[in-house]
Design a protein around this motif. Structure first.
Motif, short mmCIF file in Angstrom:
data_model
loop_
_atom_site.label_atom_id
_atom_site.label_comp_id
_atom_site.label_asym_id
_atom_site.label_seq_id
_atom_site.Cartn_x
_atom_site.Cartn_y
_atom_site.Cartn_z
N GLU A 187 0.83 -0.99 0.12
CA GLU A 187 -0.01 0.23 0.15
C GLU A 187 1.00 1.22 0.04
OE1 GLU A 187 -3.05 1.97 2.97
OE2 GLU A 187 -3.20 -0.08 2.84
N MET A 188 0.43 2.10 -0.80
CA MET A 188 1.21 3.54 -0.94
C MET A 188 0.81 4.25 0.24
SD MET A 188 1.96 4.75 -4.21
CE MET A 188 3.31 5.87 -4.87
N ARG A 189 2.02 4.81 0.92
CA ARG A 189 1.53 5.79 2.02
C ARG A 189 1.84 7.10 1.50
NH1 ARG A 189 0.81 4.90 7.13
NH2 ARG A 189 2.43 6.58 7.69
N PRO A 190 0.85 8.01 2.11
CA PRO A 190 0.72 9.26 1.69
C PRO A 190 1.76 10.11 2.09
CG PRO A 190 -0.71 9.01 3.47
CD PRO A 190 -0.21 7.90 3.18
N SER A 191 2.37 11.07 1.36
CA SER A 191 3.49 12.00 1.48
C SER A 191 2.88 13.30 2.28
CB SER A 191 4.35 12.29 0.41
OG SER A 191 5.30 13.22 0.75
N ILE A 192 3.41 13.87 3.28
CA ILE A 192 2.49 14.85 3.89
C ILE A 192 3.55 16.05 3.95
CG2 ILE A 192 0.98 15.77 5.87
CD1 ILE A 192 -0.03 12.97 6.11
N GLN A 193 3.34 17.18 3.51
CA GLN A 193 4.20 18.49 3.94
C GLN A 193 3.29 19.28 4.83
OE1 GLN A 193 5.83 20.73 0.45
NE2 GLN A 193 4.82 18.98 -0.59
N ILE A 194 3.94 19.88 5.81
CA ILE A 194 3.29 20.68 6.68
C ILE A 194 3.81 22.20 6.20
CG2 ILE A 194 2.98 21.58 9.24
CD1 ILE A 194 3.74 18.51 10.25
N VAL A 195 2.65 22.89 6.11
CA VAL A 195 3.25 24.57 5.71
C VAL A 195 2.39 25.34 6.59
CG1 VAL A 195 3.58 23.75 3.32
CG2 VAL A 195 1.48 24.69 4.00
N THR A 196 2.97 26.58 6.71
CA THR A 196 2.58 27.54 7.58
C THR A 196 1.32 28.44 7.16
OG1 THR A 196 4.61 28.12 7.35
CG2 THR A 196 3.63 28.21 9.41
N THR A 197 1.37 28.69 5.92
CA THR A 197 0.44 29.77 5.34
C THR A 197 -0.24 29.30 4.13
OG1 THR A 197 2.03 30.85 3.87
CG2 THR A 197 1.95 31.69 6.05
N ALA A 198 -1.48 29.85 3.66
CA ALA A 198 -2.12 29.49 2.55
C ALA A 198 -1.35 29.67 1.30
CB ALA A 198 -3.30 30.30 2.45
N MET A 199 -0.33 30.60 1.38
CA MET A 199 0.58 30.84 0.11
C MET A 199 1.53 29.67 0.07
SD MET A 199 -0.51 33.61 -1.44
CE MET A 199 0.89 33.66 -2.52
N ASP A 200 2.17 29.42 1.01
CA ASP A 200 3.11 28.22 1.14
C ASP A 200 2.39 26.99 0.61
OD1 ASP A 200 4.89 29.53 2.70
OD2 ASP A 200 4.43 29.08 4.52
N ALA A 201 1.03 26.82 0.83
CA ALA A 201 0.10 25.65 0.40
C ALA A 201 0.30 25.65 -0.99
CB ALA A 201 -0.86 25.53 0.95
N LEU A 202 -0.08 26.77 -1.71
CA LEU A 202 -0.08 27.16 -2.93
C LEU A 202 1.05 26.94 -3.69
CD1 LEU A 202 -2.38 30.23 -3.03
CD2 LEU A 202 -3.14 28.21 -3.37
N HIS A 203 2.20 27.51 -3.05
CA HIS A 203 3.45 27.17 -3.62
C HIS A 203 4.05 25.69 -3.54
CE1 HIS A 203 7.62 27.85 -4.72
NE2 HIS A 203 8.10 27.19 -3.59
N ALA A 204 3.54 25.03 -2.62
CA ALA A 204 3.70 23.41 -2.52
C ALA A 204 3.06 22.87 -3.37
CB ALA A 204 3.47 22.78 -1.17
N VAL A 205 2.06 23.05 -3.86
CA VAL A 205 1.13 22.48 -4.88
C VAL A 205 1.79 22.61 -6.08
CG1 VAL A 205 -1.21 22.37 -6.17
CG2 VAL A 205 -1.18 22.40 -3.54
N ARG A 206 2.17 23.83 -6.36
CA ARG A 206 2.85 24.12 -7.72
C ARG A 206 4.01 23.38 -7.69
NH1 ARG A 206 0.57 29.58 -7.22
NH2 ARG A 206 2.54 30.31 -5.95
N GLU A 207 4.81 23.40 -7.03
CA GLU A 207 6.14 22.59 -6.87
C GLU A 207 5.66 21.16 -7.11
OE1 GLU A 207 9.42 23.65 -6.72
OE2 GLU A 207 8.24 25.34 -7.08
N LEU A 208 4.70 20.65 -6.47
CA LEU A 208 4.33 19.07 -6.77
C LEU A 208 4.04 18.81 -8.18
CD1 LEU A 208 2.37 18.41 -3.48
CD2 LEU A 208 4.57 17.43 -4.18
N ASN A 209 3.19 19.81 -8.85
CA ASN A 209 2.85 19.75 -10.18
C ASN A 209 3.97 19.94 -11.00
OD1 ASN A 209 0.00 22.11 -9.93
ND2 ASN A 209 0.01 19.88 -9.93
N LYS A 210 5.12 20.77 -10.77
CA LYS A 210 6.52 20.49 -11.60
C LYS A 210 7.20 19.43 -11.40
CE LYS A 210 7.35 25.69 -11.00
NZ LYS A 210 8.08 26.70 -10.46
N GLN A 211 7.10 18.69 -10.44
CA GLN A 211 7.89 17.30 -10.04
C GLN A 211 6.70 16.27 -10.87
OE1 GLN A 211 8.23 16.64 -5.81
NE2 GLN A 211 8.90 18.78 -5.72
N GLY A 212 5.70 16.44 -11.49
CA GLY A 212 4.99 15.48 -12.29
C GLY A 212 3.62 15.09 -11.53
N TYR A 213 3.52 15.28 -10.23
CA TYR A 213 2.09 15.03 -9.60
C TYR A 213 0.93 15.73 -10.28
CZ TYR A 213 4.75 13.40 -5.80
OH TYR A 213 5.59 12.29 -4.87
#
Length: 111
Positions: free
Chosen positions: A3-29
């Motif tokens: 079973e695949m385990r989820p990967s979880i990033q803890i971020v402090t702000t909404a802007m950090d969350a938006l940035h993290a999602v963009r980075e994951l998109n760039k990584q191919g998610y």
């Protein structure tokens, strides 16, 4: 099959969350594989809408958990959501405490 385990990033702000999602998109998610979760359900919805990420819902939780969440406190609901994606009770508790502090979770690899 493992079973695949989820990967979880803890971020402090909404802007950090938006940035993290963009980075994951760039990584191919794919957008379908990226979820956001905040303690406040309105904030979770806003973040998901703004980042084109997903929220943990009935298809991830299962119908029974989703229905039961209607009657749970927000903390219990969050822990149930986190457990439904493969976290242990203690992991769900730890991440729920991070959300209590105002942080946001960016989650990948739910499938």
């Amino acid at each position: 099959m493992q079973e695949m385990r989820p990967s979880i990033q803890i971020v402090t702000t909404a802007m950090d969350a938006l940035h993290a999602v963009r980075e994951l998109n760039k990584q191919g998610y794919k957008q379908d594989d990226i979820y956001v979760l905040a303690h406040d359900s309105d904030q979770t919805k806003s973040l998901a809408d703004a980042s084109n990420a997903n929220r943990i819902g009935p298809s991830e939780e299962g119908v029974f958990t989703s229905l039961a969440n209607v009657f749970r406190s927000r903390g219990d609901e969050i822990r149930a959501k986190l457990q439904s994606i493969g976290l242990t009770d203690s992991e769900a508790e730890r991440y729920e405490e991070e959300l209590d502090r105002g942080r946001v979770l960016v989650i990948t690899n739910l499938h």
